[in-house]
Design a protein around this motif. Sequence first.
Motif, short mmCIF file in Angstrom:
data_model
loop_
_atom_site.label_atom_id
_atom_site.label_comp_id
_atom_site.label_asym_id
_atom_site.label_seq_id
_atom_site.Cartn_x
_atom_site.Cartn_y
_atom_site.Cartn_z
N ALA A 1 37.83 38.94 41.11
CA ALA A 1 36.37 37.46 41.25
C ALA A 1 36.00 37.89 42.48
CB ALA A 1 37.88 36.74 40.84
N ARG B 1 27.13 39.38 42.51
CA ARG B 1 25.84 38.43 42.04
C ARG B 1 25.03 37.87 43.13
NH1 ARG B 1 28.03 33.77 37.74
NH2 ARG B 1 25.69 32.61 38.06
N ARG C 1 33.50 40.25 41.58
CA ARG C 1 32.42 39.77 41.24
C ARG C 1 31.01 38.95 42.23
NH1 ARG C 1 35.53 39.80 35.53
NH2 ARG C 1 36.04 41.45 35.06
N LYS C 2 31.62 38.33 42.75
CA LYS C 2 30.73 37.26 43.40
C LYS C 2 30.15 37.60 44.22
CE LYS C 2 30.40 32.60 44.91
NZ LYS C 2 31.29 31.50 46.30
N TYR D 1 34.85 33.51 37.69
CA TYR D 1 34.21 34.88 37.77
C TYR D 1 34.95 36.14 37.30
CZ TYR D 1 31.17 33.27 40.79
OH TYR D 1 29.68 32.71 41.60
N THR E 1 36.76 31.67 45.68
CA THR E 1 36.09 32.21 44.42
C THR E 1 37.33 30.99 43.08
OG1 THR E 1 35.68 34.21 45.68
CG2 THR E 1 35.37 34.15 42.85
#
Length: 219
Positions: free
Chosen positions: A12, A19, A15-16, A63, A58
């Motif tokens: 998570a 992004r 991936r954040k 996510y 997160t």
Amino acid sequence: MAVEGPVVRWVADHRKHHRFSDAEGDPHSPWRFGETLPALLRGMWWAHIGWMFNEEQTPQQKYAPDLVKDPVIRGISRHFVSFTLLSLAIPPLVGGVVTMSWWGAFTAFFWGSLVRVALLHHVTWSINSICHAVGKRPFKSRDRSGNVWWLAVLSCGESWHNLHHADPTCARHGVLRGQIDSSARLIRWFEQLGWARDVRWPDASRIASRRKPVTADPA
Ligand SMILES: [Zn+2]
Ligand SMILES: [Zn+2]
């Protein structure tokens, strides 16, 4: 086994990071506090270690919903503490049995458990701190990720971080001539053994499409 937190949380956060890389919302950007040298140094400390103690976490449901839904991954994630204990216990067990001595168990614990995990952590964290502050940027990415050659061997190829952000699904980060990437070699072996599938390997056109256009020097 790398003692980097529960796997769902890791994914998570990661991936954040992709992004929002180096923008507002990135959990660990060294540019968080500004562009001046003191701000960058403070930011590098944040990206290296500080961010992990941030209370704001997160949201995993947002996510990593695919992993939250997967019972096997969820189980591995939940047993993080058990895997940590196992990871720390195996070296002294092996050391003790091989040498049949407490001293053998102790030295194996020191080098194989403590030093190994500390070194692994600092190399991983250096990707977040150093590879987002310095390094060459031959590829198109929205952030300040850089390729840092002197971390390539220790980080098993992860420090070719500019390519990773330009092409996150590419299994090889060191795509240019002479760029050592031992992780890619391992993934290739796993693929040959049938343990990994749908691996995305770079090819010449894929690499070319991600390269920055070569601009002529202004005369
Ligand atoms: Zn990054
Ligand atoms: Zn990544």
